[in-house]
Scaffold this motif. Structure first.
Motif, PDB file in Angstrom:
ATOM      1  N   ALA A 174       0.838  -1.205   0.000  1.00  0.00           N
ATOM      2  CA  ALA A 174       0.000   0.000   0.000  1.00  0.00           C
ATOM      3  C   ALA A 174       0.872   1.254   0.000  1.00  0.00           C
ATOM      4  CB  ALA A 174      -0.934  -0.001   1.211  1.00  0.00           C
ATOM      5  N   ARG A 175       1.943   1.232   0.768  1.00  0.00           N
ATOM      6  CA  ARG A 175       2.855   2.384   0.804  1.00  0.00           C
ATOM      7  C   ARG A 175       3.570   2.545  -0.533  1.00  0.00           C
ATOM      8  NH1 ARG A 175       2.339   6.399   3.294  1.00  0.00           N
ATOM      9  NH2 ARG A 175       4.478   6.770   4.014  1.00  0.00           N
ATOM     10  N   ALA A 176       3.898   1.430  -1.168  1.00  0.00           N
ATOM     11  CA  ALA A 176       4.539   1.499  -2.482  1.00  0.00           C
ATOM     12  C   ALA A 176       3.603   2.151  -3.492  1.00  0.00           C
ATOM     13  CB  ALA A 176       4.935   0.098  -2.947  1.00  0.00           C
ATOM     14  N   ILE A 177       2.320   1.812  -3.436  1.00  0.00           N
ATOM     15  CA  ILE A 177       1.346   2.436  -4.330  1.00  0.00           C
ATOM     16  C   ILE A 177       1.240   3.928  -4.044  1.00  0.00           C
ATOM     17  CG2 ILE A 177      -1.095   2.520  -4.982  1.00  0.00           C
ATOM     18  CD1 ILE A 177      -1.158  -0.540  -4.395  1.00  0.00           C
ATOM     19  N   ASP A 178       1.211   4.294  -2.762  1.00  0.00           N
ATOM     20  CA  ASP A 178       1.190   5.719  -2.400  1.00  0.00           C
ATOM     21  C   ASP A 178       2.386   6.439  -3.015  1.00  0.00           C
ATOM     22  OD1 ASP A 178      -1.097   5.376  -0.874  1.00  0.00           O
ATOM     23  OD2 ASP A 178      -0.025   5.260   1.041  1.00  0.00           O
ATOM     24  N   ALA A 179       3.567   5.826  -2.895  1.00  0.00           N
ATOM     25  CA  ALA A 179       4.790   6.438  -3.409  1.00  0.00           C
ATOM     26  C   ALA A 179       4.760   6.555  -4.932  1.00  0.00           C
ATOM     27  CB  ALA A 179       6.007   5.628  -2.961  1.00  0.00           C
ATOM     28  N   LEU A 180       4.250   5.535  -5.608  1.00  0.00           N
ATOM     29  CA  LEU A 180       4.149   5.587  -7.067  1.00  0.00           C
ATOM     30  C   LEU A 180       3.192   6.682  -7.508  1.00  0.00           C
ATOM     31  CD1 LEU A 180       4.047   1.769  -7.887  1.00  0.00           C
ATOM     32  CD2 LEU A 180       5.914   3.352  -8.418  1.00  0.00           C
ATOM     33  N   HIS A 181       2.086   6.821  -6.797  1.00  0.00           N
ATOM     34  CA  HIS A 181       1.125   7.879  -7.125  1.00  0.00           C
ATOM     35  C   HIS A 181       1.776   9.253  -6.995  1.00  0.00           C
ATOM     36  CE1 HIS A 181      -2.550  10.195  -7.339  1.00  0.00           C
ATOM     37  NE2 HIS A 181      -2.327  10.694  -6.136  1.00  0.00           N
ATOM     38  N   VAL A 182       2.495   9.466  -5.916  1.00  0.00           N
ATOM     39  CA  VAL A 182       3.188  10.752  -5.721  1.00  0.00           C
ATOM     40  C   VAL A 182       4.201  10.977  -6.839  1.00  0.00           C
ATOM     41  CG1 VAL A 182       4.781  12.027  -4.229  1.00  0.00           C
ATOM     42  CG2 VAL A 182       2.826  10.813  -3.226  1.00  0.00           C
ATOM     43  N   ALA A 183       4.937   9.929  -7.197  1.00  0.00           N
ATOM     44  CA  ALA A 183       5.926  10.051  -8.271  1.00  0.00           C
ATOM     45  C   ALA A 183       5.264  10.417  -9.595  1.00  0.00           C
ATOM     46  CB  ALA A 183       6.703   8.746  -8.408  1.00  0.00           C
ATOM     47  N   LEU A 184       4.138   9.789  -9.896  1.00  0.00           N
ATOM     48  CA  LEU A 184       3.448  10.078 -11.145  1.00  0.00           C
ATOM     49  C   LEU A 184       2.838  11.481 -11.152  1.00  0.00           C
ATOM     50  CD1 LEU A 184       1.685   6.631 -11.659  1.00  0.00           C
ATOM     51  CD2 LEU A 184       3.588   7.534 -13.003  1.00  0.00           C
ATOM     52  N   GLU A 185       2.325  11.893 -10.005  1.00  0.00           N
ATOM     53  CA  GLU A 185       1.747  13.242  -9.896  1.00  0.00           C
ATOM     54  C   GLU A 185       2.808  14.334 -10.004  1.00  0.00           C
ATOM     55  OE1 GLU A 185      -1.848  14.381  -8.246  1.00  0.00           O
ATOM     56  OE2 GLU A 185      -1.932  13.147 -10.055  1.00  0.00           O
ATOM     57  N   ASN A 186       4.035  13.990  -9.659  1.00  0.00           N
ATOM     58  CA  ASN A 186       5.123  14.979  -9.639  1.00  0.00           C
ATOM     59  C   ASN A 186       6.263  14.571 -10.564  1.00  0.00           C
ATOM     60  OD1 ASN A 186       4.323  16.843  -7.191  1.00  0.00           O
ATOM     61  ND2 ASN A 186       3.955  14.731  -6.541  1.00  0.00           N
ATOM     62  N   TRP A 187       5.899  13.986 -11.694  1.00  0.00           N
ATOM     63  CA  TRP A 187       6.904  13.488 -12.621  1.00  0.00           C
ATOM     64  C   TRP A 187       7.766  14.646 -13.136  1.00  0.00           C
ATOM     65  CZ3 TRP A 187       7.665   8.402 -13.150  1.00  0.00           C
ATOM     66  CH2 TRP A 187       8.590   7.988 -14.134  1.00  0.00           C
ATOM     67  N   PRO A 188       9.088  14.496 -13.083  1.00  0.00           N
ATOM     68  CA  PRO A 188       9.964  15.604 -13.548  1.00  0.00           C
ATOM     69  C   PRO A 188       9.800  15.857 -15.033  1.00  0.00           C
ATOM     70  CG  PRO A 188      11.262  13.634 -13.123  1.00  0.00           C
ATOM     71  CD  PRO A 188       9.876  13.348 -12.603  1.00  0.00           C
ATOM     72  N   SER A 189       9.699  17.120 -15.395  1.00  0.00           N
ATOM     73  CA  SER A 189       9.559  17.468 -16.806  1.00  0.00           C
ATOM     74  C   SER A 189      10.947  17.585 -17.421  1.00  0.00           C
ATOM     75  CB  SER A 189       8.810  18.788 -16.966  1.00  0.00           C
ATOM     76  OG  SER A 189       9.523  19.830 -16.327  1.00  0.00           O
ATOM     77  N   HIS A 190      10.999  17.508 -18.738  1.00  0.00           N
ATOM     78  CA  HIS A 190      12.254  17.597 -19.481  1.00  0.00           C
ATOM     79  C   HIS A 190      12.129  18.669 -20.552  1.00  0.00           C
ATOM     80  CE1 HIS A 190      14.078  13.804 -17.905  1.00  0.00           C
ATOM     81  NE2 HIS A 190      12.811  13.513 -17.723  1.00  0.00           N
ATOM     82  N   ASP A 191      13.092  19.594 -20.566  1.00  0.00           N
ATOM     83  CA  ASP A 191      13.105  20.583 -21.625  1.00  0.00           C
ATOM     84  C   ASP A 191      13.669  19.995 -22.914  1.00  0.00           C
ATOM     85  OD1 ASP A 191      14.143  22.963 -19.162  1.00  0.00           O
ATOM     86  OD2 ASP A 191      12.116  22.577 -19.938  1.00  0.00           O
ATOM     87  N   LYS A 192      14.682  19.139 -22.747  1.00  0.00           N
ATOM     88  CA  LYS A 192      15.287  18.457 -23.902  1.00  0.00           C
ATOM     89  C   LYS A 192      15.503  17.008 -23.497  1.00  0.00           C
ATOM     90  CE  LYS A 192      18.809  21.274 -24.219  1.00  0.00           C
ATOM     91  NZ  LYS A 192      20.048  21.933 -24.687  1.00  0.00           N
TER      92      LYS A 192
END
Length: 196
Positions: A174-192
């Protein structure tokens, strides 16, 4: 053992999948399946070409079964709810059907994959679940690889008794799912490409 009459390719494949769940996919052989079915090896070759064909058939069957279970779990859900439903269905299938699950992980000929409804359904379900996070297309590939690695690794360790700590495994998942959700919600953007 009494020989089984009325064998078909589908019945042979399902029997092979059941046997793989009991003895392990890697241990599946044509001779072993023939003994399980109470027939001679030659009887199976009326329905399969060889061991590689049998294993590919089990992989296609197992992928369809897994996709059906994931699809039923995620139906009507989006965002974190869909992610959690997907993750739990994936884990349940992998742990309850170890032989079938191992079959879903083998490399198949592209023609086999293209003709497999289960593989198409898996792509659709994964894409539908990940699109809710509004990631760029190339980021979706990276995100799916992260999810698949996490679900696969967790399920593998659980199925093989790899979690030795006393902490509840369900709580950890359950904690792993929480962490994955946070990661997906805050996925780092890339300029290039390759540049955060």
């Amino acid at each position: 053992m009494t020989p089984r009459a009325g064998l078909t390719a589908d019945r042979v494949t399902r029997a092979a999948a059941d046997l793989a769940d009991r003895i392990g996919f890697a241990a599946l052989t044509v001779s072993g399946l023939a003994r399980e079915l109470g027939v001679r090896d030659a009887s199976l070759y009326s329905h399969i070409r060889n061991l590689a064909d049998l294993r590919a058939r089990v992989a296609v069957l197992a992928t369809a079964e897994m996709a059906d279970q994931i699809g039923a779990a995620v139906a009507g859900r989006a965002g974190k709810e869909a992610l959690a439903a997907f993750a739990h269905a994936y884990r349940r299938f992998a742990v309850r059907h170890p032989g079938r699950y191992a079959a879903t992980q083998i490399a198949l000929d592209p023609e086999v994959v293209a003709a497999s409804p289960g593989h198409r359904r898996t792509l659709e379900l994964t894409g539908g679940m990940i699109r809710a996070y509004r990631l760029a297309e190339r980021d979706q590939v990276d995100a799916v690889r992260l999810l698949r690695s996490t679900f696969h690794g967790f399920s593998h360790f659980e199925a093989t008794g790899g979690f030795l700590h006393g902490r509840d495994v369900d709580a950890s998942f359950a904690r792993a799912i929480d962490a994955l959700h946070v990661a997906l919600e805050n996925w780092p953007s890339h300029d290039k490409e390759g540049t955060p």
